[in-house]
Design a protein around this motif. Sequence first.
Motif, PDB file in Angstrom:
ATOM      1  N   VAL A  96       5.621   8.263  -2.269  1.00 38.33           N
ATOM      2  CA  VAL A  96       6.677   7.276  -2.038  1.00 38.33           C
ATOM      3  C   VAL A  96       7.953   7.963  -1.567  1.00 38.33           C
ATOM      4  CG1 VAL A  96       8.372   5.878  -3.321  1.00 38.33           C
ATOM      5  CG2 VAL A  96       5.963   5.352  -3.500  1.00 38.33           C
ATOM      6  N   ASP A 100       9.784   7.457   1.960  1.00 37.62           N
ATOM      7  CA  ASP A 100      11.147   6.923   1.926  1.00 37.62           C
ATOM      8  C   ASP A 100      12.083   7.787   2.768  1.00 37.62           C
ATOM      9  OD1 ASP A 100      13.218   5.254   1.237  1.00 37.62           O
ATOM     10  OD2 ASP A 100      13.459   6.030  -0.800  1.00 37.62           O
ATOM     11  N   CYS A 126       0.353  -1.314  -3.408  1.00 34.54           N
ATOM     12  CA  CYS A 126       1.175  -2.493  -3.119  1.00 34.54           C
ATOM     13  C   CYS A 126       2.132  -2.745  -4.278  1.00 34.54           C
ATOM     14  CB  CYS A 126       0.282  -3.705  -2.870  1.00 34.54           C
ATOM     15  SG  CYS A 126       1.207  -5.204  -2.435  1.00 34.54           S
ATOM     16  N   GLU A 127       1.640  -2.628  -5.514  1.00 31.46           N
ATOM     17  CA  GLU A 127       2.481  -2.817  -6.698  1.00 31.46           C
ATOM     18  C   GLU A 127       3.634  -1.823  -6.724  1.00 31.46           C
ATOM     19  OE1 GLU A 127      -0.574  -4.497 -10.136  1.00 31.46           O
ATOM     20  OE2 GLU A 127      -0.172  -2.343  -9.990  1.00 31.46           O
ATOM     21  N   GLY A 129       5.202  -0.458  -4.310  1.00 28.12           N
ATOM     22  CA  GLY A 129       6.199  -0.666  -3.265  1.00 28.12           C
ATOM     23  C   GLY A 129       5.868   0.001  -1.949  1.00 28.12           C
ATOM     24  N   GLU A 132       6.178  -2.249   1.335  1.00 27.36           N
ATOM     25  CA  GLU A 132       7.540  -2.425   1.847  1.00 27.36           C
ATOM     26  C   GLU A 132       7.990  -1.193   2.613  1.00 27.36           C
ATOM     27  OE1 GLU A 132      10.372  -3.856  -1.051  1.00 27.36           O
ATOM     28  OE2 GLU A 132       8.781  -4.867  -2.154  1.00 27.36           O
ATOM     29  N   LEU A 133       7.721   0.004   2.066  1.00 32.02           N
ATOM     30  CA  LEU A 133       8.110   1.239   2.750  1.00 32.02           C
ATOM     31  C   LEU A 133       7.420   1.377   4.095  1.00 32.02           C
ATOM     32  CD1 LEU A 133       8.129   3.959  -0.067  1.00 32.02           C
ATOM     33  CD2 LEU A 133      10.096   3.054   1.163  1.00 32.02           C
ATOM     34  N   PRO A 138       3.047  -8.010   2.285  1.00 31.12           N
ATOM     35  CA  PRO A 138       2.423  -7.863   0.963  1.00 31.12           C
ATOM     36  C   PRO A 138       1.032  -8.480   0.935  1.00 31.12           C
ATOM     37  CG  PRO A 138       4.088  -9.583   0.925  1.00 31.12           C
ATOM     38  CD  PRO A 138       4.211  -8.910   2.254  1.00 31.12           C
ATOM     39  N   LYS A 153       6.846  -1.010  -9.656  1.00 27.89           N
ATOM     40  CA  LYS A 153       7.531  -0.698  -8.398  1.00 27.89           C
ATOM     41  C   LYS A 153       8.549   0.418  -8.617  1.00 27.89           C
ATOM     42  CE  LYS A 153      10.146  -2.687  -4.579  1.00 27.89           C
ATOM     43  NZ  LYS A 153      10.824  -3.885  -4.043  1.00 27.89           N
ATOM     44  N   LYS A 171      11.397  -3.443 -17.029  1.00 21.12           N
ATOM     45  CA  LYS A 171      10.126  -3.668 -16.328  1.00 21.12           C
ATOM     46  C   LYS A 171       8.944  -3.245 -17.197  1.00 21.12           C
ATOM     47  CE  LYS A 171      11.600  -3.293 -11.482  1.00 21.12           C
ATOM     48  NZ  LYS A 171      11.392  -2.564 -10.201  1.00 21.12           N
ATOM     49  N   TRP A 213      13.449   9.547  -7.694  1.00 21.08           N
ATOM     50  CA  TRP A 213      12.579   8.359  -7.699  1.00 21.08           C
ATOM     51  C   TRP A 213      11.911   8.275  -9.072  1.00 21.08           C
ATOM     52  CZ3 TRP A 213      13.442  11.573  -3.731  1.00 21.08           C
ATOM     53  CH2 TRP A 213      13.744  11.024  -2.476  1.00 21.08           C
ATOM     54  N   THR A 215       9.122   5.762 -11.687  1.00 21.88           N
ATOM     55  CA  THR A 215       8.164   4.661 -11.795  1.00 21.88           C
ATOM     56  C   THR A 215       7.483   4.769 -13.159  1.00 21.88           C
ATOM     57  OG1 THR A 215       6.347   3.488 -10.690  1.00 21.88           O
ATOM     58  CG2 THR A 215       6.161   5.879 -10.838  1.00 21.88           C
TER      59      THR A 215
END
Length: 348
Positions: A96, A100, A126-127, A129, A132-133, A138, A153, A171, A213, A215
Amino acid sequence: MKKLKKLSLKERNRLIARYRRYTKRTFKRKKISKSNDRIDVENIDLPSNFNLHENTDETLKIMNDFRAKVNGNHRLKSLNFQEIQHIDSSSALMLVAEIDVWNEKIGRALSPNHKTWDTRIKALLCEMGFFELLKMPPLEEKQKIDKEIIFLKFISGHKSEGEKARELKEKIEEVIGKELERKMHLFEGLTEAFTNTAQHAYNEKPCRYDKWWITAAYKESERKLVVSMYDRGKSIPKTLHKHDKWNQIKSYLSGDIMKKHTDLIEAAMRVSFEQKGGSKTRTQTQKTNRGKGLKQLLDFTKEGGRLTIISGKGYCVFDLNDNKLTTKKRKSLKYPLEGTLIEWKIDL
């Protein structure tokens, strides 16, 4: 000496046009040559087991290859995800981060074909993120499947941002369905890691890519929670020599102290643990140095959990039981992790 012939206006213009055509062709050849030097790899194929713990060497080699493309501004056609059958949340978080930064630096989204991906891997990424990147739509509800593990995410930031730690905590509680025990230890551990990253991993010429980052992943059947944080900055072994407890750290070491990254990480943890005495306050000066607050990272995992630190070529796993620090696993890596990955693993 031979007298030069005086050129007419028509002849001069003809020579000028010829010179311009020549320079244009030469510049074009040089541009193509330079471009070809940059396009040395068109694709990166991710391994079937993309896992820092189970397939360490291959995973880090791939990550170093990708990072070289990101830092070198290379033209990369795509990342191939279709071979992945297993992935852990910490390895996914590193991926990720590089995607990014790729988007920030290159401004051109990679375009993998997710139709060829394993359905479980697709749902997990997908969960987290990834879609989106990667500028992909989705998954539709009918494409989602029941999984034994949930990825949260990712969240990213630049400084010691307490609200981001609280956001991750909320979360996690939403997923596990109850209030998180020792939540203040998680908050303190994350903010300590954020502070170390901001002050030491990225302490020279800061730019917008200097981020961390975070998660988390939750396996409901085993009630196991994994929280991960990654930064792309200087590794812990590369910054410890500036630590004000460097002499104490060196006292734990023997041989080539600048070479064995695993020894450096372990020594820094032990000095930090002893300095805090298991229960003392942070420090007399209230300052944070890379390694000074490592004990703070342990508190969330005490009594049954484990803390893993991977940085440079060092890999260490610690646990804290009955106020006793134990190194459960340590190894020197073939390929370095450029930056630092911290992973908290606990049973709920």
